[in-house]
Every structure is written in structure tokens, then in C-alpha cells.
Design an enzyme around this catalytic site. Structure first.
Site, short mmCIF file in Angstrom:
data_model
loop_
_atom_site.label_atom_id
_atom_site.label_comp_id
_atom_site.label_asym_id
_atom_site.label_seq_id
_atom_site.Cartn_x
_atom_site.Cartn_y
_atom_site.Cartn_z
N ASP A 17 0.88 -1.16 0.00
CA ASP A 17 0.00 0.00 0.00
C ASP A 17 0.93 1.22 0.00
OD1 ASP A 17 -2.44 1.54 0.56
OD2 ASP A 17 -1.53 1.83 2.53
N LEU A 18 0.42 2.40 -0.34
CA LEU A 18 1.31 3.57 -0.44
C LEU A 18 1.17 4.47 0.79
CD1 LEU A 18 3.30 5.25 -2.10
CD2 LEU A 18 1.35 6.27 -3.28
N ASP A 19 0.03 5.15 0.87
CA ASP A 19 -0.18 6.13 1.94
C ASP A 19 -0.21 5.43 3.30
OD1 ASP A 19 -1.04 8.38 3.41
OD2 ASP A 19 -3.12 7.81 3.09
N THR A 25 1.55 10.55 3.42
CA THR A 25 0.69 11.53 2.76
C THR A 25 -0.64 11.71 3.49
OG1 THR A 25 0.35 9.70 1.22
CG2 THR A 25 1.58 11.58 0.40
N LYS A 53 -8.65 6.45 5.75
CA LYS A 53 -7.43 5.81 5.27
C LYS A 53 -7.76 4.62 4.36
CE LYS A 53 -4.32 7.49 8.72
NZ LYS A 53 -3.51 7.23 9.90
N SER A 122 -2.55 0.55 -4.36
CA SER A 122 -3.01 1.76 -3.65
C SER A 122 -4.33 2.26 -4.21
CB SER A 122 -1.95 2.86 -3.83
OG SER A 122 -2.45 4.11 -3.45
N ALA A 123 -5.13 2.90 -3.35
CA ALA A 123 -6.38 3.51 -3.79
C ALA A 123 -6.15 4.86 -4.46
CB ALA A 123 -7.31 3.69 -2.59
N LYS A 153 -11.03 -0.65 -1.72
CA LYS A 153 -10.79 -1.52 -0.58
C LYS A 153 -11.96 -1.30 0.39
CE LYS A 153 -5.83 -0.54 -1.02
NZ LYS A 153 -4.67 0.17 -0.47
N GLU A 177 0.03 -3.20 4.70
CA GLU A 177 -1.12 -2.29 4.75
C GLU A 177 -1.21 -1.57 6.09
OE1 GLU A 177 -3.72 -0.66 3.90
OE2 GLU A 177 -4.03 -1.24 1.84
N ASP A 178 -1.72 -0.32 6.06
CA ASP A 178 -1.89 0.42 7.32
C ASP A 178 -3.37 0.66 7.66
OD1 ASP A 178 -2.20 2.35 5.15
OD2 ASP A 178 -2.29 3.85 6.75
P1 B16 Z 1 -6.28 10.16 -4.06
P2 B16 Z 1 -3.58 4.20 -0.08
C1 B16 Z 1 -5.38 6.16 -0.17
O1 B16 Z 1 -4.07 5.72 -0.38
C2 B16 Z 1 -5.44 7.07 1.05
O2 B16 Z 1 -5.15 6.31 2.23
C3 B16 Z 1 -6.80 7.68 1.18
O3 B16 Z 1 -6.83 8.56 2.30
C4 B16 Z 1 -7.13 8.44 -0.10
O4 B16 Z 1 -8.44 9.01 -0.03
C5 B16 Z 1 -7.03 7.47 -1.29
O5 B16 Z 1 -5.73 6.92 -1.34
C6 B16 Z 1 -7.30 8.17 -2.62
O6 B16 Z 1 -6.26 9.10 -2.86
O7 B16 Z 1 -7.23 11.26 -3.67
O8 B16 Z 1 -4.83 10.59 -4.15
O9 B16 Z 1 -6.74 9.43 -5.30
O10 B16 Z 1 -3.49 4.09 1.41
O11 B16 Z 1 -4.56 3.23 -0.70
O12 B16 Z 1 -2.21 4.17 -0.74
MG MG Z 2 -2.72 3.25 3.31
#
Ligand code: B16
Ligand code: MG
Length: 215
Positions: A17-19, A25, A53, A122-123, A153, A177-178
């Protein structure tokens, strides 16, 4: 209880996962959503941010509107999501090479050196930009992000796509994953999962940061 290296010994590929796992971020998302919530007259705190998240941008906006008791048309929602994203991007664009969470760089180097294929799951629709800004793009053999998944997710789509593109079976993959939604997605995909942070249910192992993996 198994440790992280034992878990890695049983698998053939790693999905990050990224964030919240590789980069911090979440703090930028928090600031941008808080600004939007203020416009809606809603006090947005870390408690609500925690629930966003791993949740997609549009699903996050829906939750905020719901908490604020606000209604919006589809075009207003689109406008709000775009404004939030532009505030978020102002912060992402200031990120520097190496601005990753502790232990990330060491683990990515170690996995590469050991020959593990690496995927992003990542989302975020901004994932490629964040990987470029922080200088870790080249570690990834596969990138599956918010631009290519249709189901958020805890649906397993993002991780199943990553495994398929890595040409691995789900049970051959380990996910870092976090977010609870992400842990649930990894389990639903039939993968092993290491949780980062406290309070996550259903992980194979929980650690406080990637620094613990190789130590
Ligand atoms: P964006 P992850 C997610 O990243 C974030 O945790 C979540 O807070 C955010 O709304 C989502 O990405 C979408 O991000 O607005 O940049 O498309 O944890 O899945 O890496
Ligand atoms: Mg995350």
C-alpha cells in the site's frame, strides 16, 4: 507468532500500500479534507481522518458530506473533489526524493536485491506522482492504483490485479497495509498481510513501522 522475515520466506512477491506504509501523505489528505470540511461548517478531526485511510477520494467525500449533514449534486461533488485534490497536490508537489517512511528505502533495496517482484496496491490516483517525487518509482514492477481499480478496498480487486500482473497466485503474495479496509481487502484476496500500526484486526503480523522488518 511469526516474524516478518519468516513470512517473507514463504512468499514470492510483495505488494505495498502507499499512503501510511511507504509515505506519510495521510497528513496532506488531512489538511486538504479539513479545509473542505471547514467550508461545509464541519469540524474535521484526526478521528474522522482515520476512517478515510485507504478509502477512495469520492467515497471519502461522501463520508464527509454525510458527517457534515450536507447535500451536494453530482457536479458539486466533482468540483469539491477536484478542489480538495488541488490543495492536496500543492503539498505533494513539495515532497522531496527520499521523503519516505522509516525503513521503506532499506526494505525496497533488500527485496530488489533478493529478487522479489514488487507491486503497488493503492487507492490513490496520485500514486505515480508520489512515487516519482520521492524517488522510489523504479522499485516497482507493477503499479495498480486508483486509476485502474473500479472497486475500493475492502474489495480485493486492487490486490488481485496486482498479483495477476505479477503473474503470481494470491497466496504467493504478501501485502503491507496500514488501513483496516486494506487489511480486509488483502485477506479477501487470500493473501498474507503485515499490518503497520496498532489496532488492525486480521493481520498475520502487526508491526509499528517498516523499520522492524529487517531488524
Ligand atoms: P487520491 P492508499 C489512499 O491511499 C489514502 O489512504 C486515502 O486517504 C485516499 O483518499 C485514497 O488513497 C485516494 O487518494 O485522492 O490521491 O486518489 O493508502 O490506498 O495508498
Ligand atoms: Mg494506506
Amino acid at each position: 507468532m511469526k516474524n516478518a522475515i519468516n513470512l517473507l520466506g514463504e512468499i514470492k512477491g510483495v505488494i505495498f500500500d502507499l499512503d501510511g506504509v511507504l509515505v506519510d501523505t495521510a497528513v496532506f489528505h488531512f489538511q486538504a479534507w479539513k479545509r473542505l470540511a471547514q467550508e461545509l461548517g464541519f469540524e474535521f478531526t484526526e478521528i474522522e481522518n482515520e476512517q478515510l485511510k485507504g478509502v477512495s477520494r469520492i467515497a471519502s467525500l461522501e463520508k464527509i458530506l454525510n458527517w457534515a449533514g450536507a447535500e451536494a449534486s453530482e457536479s458539486e461533488k466533482k468540483d469539491m473533489a477536484e478542489r480538495k485534490n488541488s490543495w492536496y497536490l500543492d503539498l505533494v508537489l513539495q515532497m522531496k526524493v527520499g521523503e519516505v517512511l522509516p525503513g521503506s528505502m532499506e526494505l525496497l533495496h533488500w527485496l530488489k536485491q533478493k529478487g522479489y517482484p514488487i507491486a503497488l496496491g493503492s487507492a490513490s490516483k496520485n500514486a505515480p506522482l508520489i512515487l516519482e517525487k520521492t524517488g522510489i518509482f523504479s522499485f516497482f514492477d507493477v503499479i495498480v492504483d486508483g486509476n485502474v481499480v473500479t472497486l475500493s478496498k475492502p474489495d480485493p480487486e486492487v490486490f488481485l490485479k496486482a498479483a495477476s500482473e505479477l503473474q503470481l497466485l494470491p497466496e504467493e503474495c504478501l501485502v503491507f497495509e496500514d488501513a483496516q479496509a486494506g487489511v480486509d481487502a488483502a485477506r479477501a484476496a487470500g493473501m498474507k498481510v503485515i499490518g503497520i500500526g496498532s489496532g488492525l484486526q486480521g493481520t498475520d503480523l502487526s508491526i509499528s513501522s517498516l523499520k522492524e522488518v529487517l531488524n
